[in-house]
Design a protein around this motif. Structure first.
Motif, PDB file in Angstrom:
ATOM      1  N   TYR A 181       2.333  -9.619 -52.598  1.00 20.60           N
ATOM      2  CA  TYR A 181       1.833 -10.951 -52.200  1.00 20.60           C
ATOM      3  C   TYR A 181       2.310 -11.362 -50.815  1.00 20.60           C
ATOM      4  N   ASP A 233      -0.397  -3.881 -46.985  1.00 28.00           N
ATOM      5  CA  ASP A 233      -1.748  -3.393 -47.251  1.00 28.00           C
ATOM      6  C   ASP A 233      -1.881  -2.617 -48.554  1.00 28.00           C
ATOM      7  N   ASN A 234      -0.820  -1.962 -48.980  1.00 29.57           N
ATOM      8  CA  ASN A 234      -0.954  -1.115 -50.165  1.00 29.57           C
ATOM      9  C   ASN A 234       0.371  -1.022 -50.909  1.00 29.57           C
ATOM     10  N   GLU A 289      -3.305 -10.853 -52.445  1.00 33.85           N
ATOM     11  CA  GLU A 289      -2.781  -9.588 -52.950  1.00 33.85           C
ATOM     12  C   GLU A 289      -3.087  -8.517 -51.918  1.00 33.85           C
ATOM     13  N   PHE A 290      -2.065  -7.869 -51.441  1.00 34.95           N
ATOM     14  CA  PHE A 290      -2.230  -6.832 -50.424  1.00 34.95           C
ATOM     15  C   PHE A 290      -3.102  -7.329 -49.274  1.00 34.95           C
ATOM     16  N   ASP A 291      -2.715  -8.505 -48.793  1.00 38.18           N
ATOM     17  CA  ASP A 291      -3.368  -9.112 -47.626  1.00 38.18           C
ATOM     18  C   ASP A 291      -4.830  -9.473 -47.873  1.00 38.18           C
ATOM     19  N   ASN A 292      -5.224  -9.567 -49.123  1.00 37.78           N
ATOM     20  CA  ASN A 292      -6.591  -9.919 -49.479  1.00 37.78           C
ATOM     21  C   ASN A 292      -6.554 -11.256 -50.221  1.00 37.78           C
ATOM     22  N   ASP A 329       6.512 -15.034 -49.861  1.00 35.45           N
ATOM     23  CA  ASP A 329       7.214 -14.918 -51.133  1.00 35.45           C
ATOM     24  C   ASP A 329       8.330 -15.961 -51.266  1.00 35.45           C
ATOM     25  N   THR A 367      -5.982  -0.413 -53.315  1.00 38.66           N
ATOM     26  CA  THR A 367      -4.682   0.231 -53.512  1.00 38.66           C
ATOM     27  C   THR A 367      -4.482   0.366 -55.024  1.00 38.66           C
TER      28      THR A 367
END
Lengths: 344, 194
Positions: free
Chosen positions: A182, A187-188, A232-235, B45, B159
């Motif tokens: 978060y 990215d992954n 989530e993962f920059d999305n 966070d 991912t």
């Protein structure tokens, strides 16, 4: 030659440092589980010290402690949700390395504070993809209260009072300083080095030393704080509230201490530990898919310098690669080496 | 005399800088630096936000062609001609992936027979290796795509545990982490593909 010989109490009382190691981030076959900490006692039991999975413990009378350690965690499959052992994909080589910077400070006779800040490197190689990433992990801040005013380690049991153990009561908070799913700019899953949530732990250590043997039991109960998530993962995603399940950690260890001629000491200990995490919550609804557990065994050794200021330590934590020793968790070996410096 | 006093004072001051205090300074410096860096890198966070940052735009995807672990070639257009929707779940054969896939298999797929569920293996690097992982993990019955060149990974910016729902008109209705599966179920329900 190692010989065991009695020492005067005043010297032995100096042995009571016991930083318990940097705990472990067990990542999923990569980093996605980073932060599901499993204790690795980096320093074997010693006189009236104590520790938990998430903190350092100062010896009685010491004012400061500086600790540095390196964890090397290698992955060897995982347990699925039925507790069955499953291999990682053939040709994969998954590891995580952690440099842990620790500091402890005594601010009152029976009170101490500690902080542990890890630097984490994920190294994941699969047949089809590989990734290496380095970032801070989650930080642990702890406060401990010692329920005893005098050292409780003894050479002989002469009275009932000699059986009194050292009891530490503590509280820790895990700060999400690592890179989580978060965080901005992640990215992954290979980049993940933290869980992204605050956690509060209540900790208890009970330890008794009757030289040369030390028995130690530790337990902690942790609750994650619910947080909103909007990416989530920059999305960017539809915002929701997330809470991980409560965490329970138990361990027991036995240690044996040898004393050298020049008052150096070598302690060897064996431990067994059990870590469990319950169901989380998404928008208040139960999320049982985050439940997990892990059992592990470990061996630790500590060499303590003559002036009791320097400690060299090493440990090996091993998860049993068999069915029913865990659930929904990676099976790993963790090697730790470290050094501590105590200021009195 | 003055010089002697200054020298003694300097020596006393130097004596105070024991190895302990030097250690203190070094650790303080390292810790402060790392903390400062961490505060920059993990603001989201430490201070999480519930602000909805999504854009109004619903993304339309392009067709893709992929190879399954049984060496079958499938393409999105053909699947959408047969099914109401296509679900992609990205796996790296990890514990969490296993939990999600088990849940998808047992609790979701039976309720949506008009939806095609495809597991995307982006780590194995070859069809044969991907098939081996599929069998070892006990998911022979699922359709697994061997995304050896990570083209599907890149196409959906995915991912581990990313879950994508594509409607018949190629709209990407969902593209996020699986979590507890509720969002996937909600999305499929809106399609009426039960």
């Amino acid at each position: 030659m190692i010989t065991l010989r009695p020492k005067s109490r005043s010297k032995l009382f100096d042995l009571n440092l016991k930083p318990i190691g940097p705990f472990l981030a067990a990542t999923i076959a990569s980093a996605a589980f980073t932060g599901m900490f499993v204790a690795t006692p980096a320093l074997a039991a010693s006189c009236c010290g104590g520790g938990s999975a998430t903190t350092l413990i100062l010896p009685k009378g010491a004012r400061h402690l500086y600790d540095f350690s390196i964890d090397i965690e290698s992955y060897d499959g995982f347990w699925n949700q039925d507790g069955e052992q499953v291999n990682d994909p053939a040709g994969s080589d998954l590891s995580q390395y952690r440099m842990n910077f620790g500091y402890a400070y005594r601010f009152a006779d029976n009170w101490q504070f500690s902080a542990i800040l890890p630097l984490v490197k994920n190294d994941n190689v699969y047949p089809g993809i590989s990734a290496q990433n380095t970032a801070l992990g989650d930080t642990t801040l702890s406060v401990w209260y010692e329920t005893f005013d005098q050292i409780t380690c003894v050479w002989q049991v002469n009275t009932f009072a000699d059986l009194r153990p050292a009891i530490y009561i503590g509280s820790s908070i895990l700060l999400p300083t690592g890179k989580s799913a978060y965080s901005d700019g992640v990215d992954n899953s290979f980049e993940v080095t933290g869980r992204g949530l605050y956690r509060w732990d209540a900790n208890l250590i009970v330890e008794k030393t009757i030289y040369p043997v030390t028995l130690n039991a530790q337990g902690s109960y942790g609750a994650y704080l619910e947080r909103p998530v909007n990416q989530e993962f920059d999305n960017a995603v539809e915002p929701y509230d997330k809470k991980l399940g409560d965490r329970r950690y138990l361990s027991a260890s036995v240690a044996y201490t040898y004393f050298f001629e020049d008052v150096d000491a070598l302690t060897v200990s064996a431990a067994i530990a059990d870590l469990r995490e319950g169901a989380g919550k998404i928008n208040g609804q139960s999320d049982p898919l985050t439940e997990m557990k892990k059992s592990s065994v470990s061996l630790s050794t500590t060499y303590e310098s003559e002036d009791k200021s320097w400690l060299l330590k090493g440990s090996w934590s091993h998860a049993i690669s068999k069915d029913d020793w865990g659930q929904s968790f990676p099976i790993t070996d963790i090697f730790t080496i470290g050094v501590s410096y105590v200021v009195r | 005399m003055l010089f002697d006093n200054l020298l003694r004072r300097k020596n006393r001051k130097s004596a105070r800088y024991t190895s302990g205090s030097r250690m203190y300074k070094i650790f303080t410096l390292i810790t402060a630096t790392l903390l400062a860096l961490s505060l920059q890198g993990c603001k989201e966070d430490l201070f999480p936000s519930d602000k909805d940052n999504r854009t109004e735009t619903i993304i339309t995807t392009v067709d893709f062609v992929a190879t399954t672990t049984l060496d079958e070639v499938i393409d999105l257009d053909a699947l959408l001609a047969e099914y109401d929707a296509v679900v992609l779940y990205y796996t790296m054969w990890c514990p969490l992936c296993d939990t999600h896939m088990s849940y998808i298999t047992s609790a979701i797929m039976p309720n949506y027979p008009q939806t095609a569920f495809l597991m995307v293996d982006y780590v194995s690097g070859s069809v044969s290796q991907s098939r081996r992982s599929q069998v070892e993990n006990g998911y022979q019955a699922l359709t697994v795509i061997a995304d050896s060149d990570q083209s599907l990974l890149d196409q959906f910016h995915a991912t581990m545990a990313t879950t994508v729902v594509i409607s018949q008109d190629k709209l990407v209705l969902l593209n996020e982490d699986f979590k507890n599966g509720a969002r996937l179920i909600d999305t499929l329900n809106t399609l009426g593909s039960q």
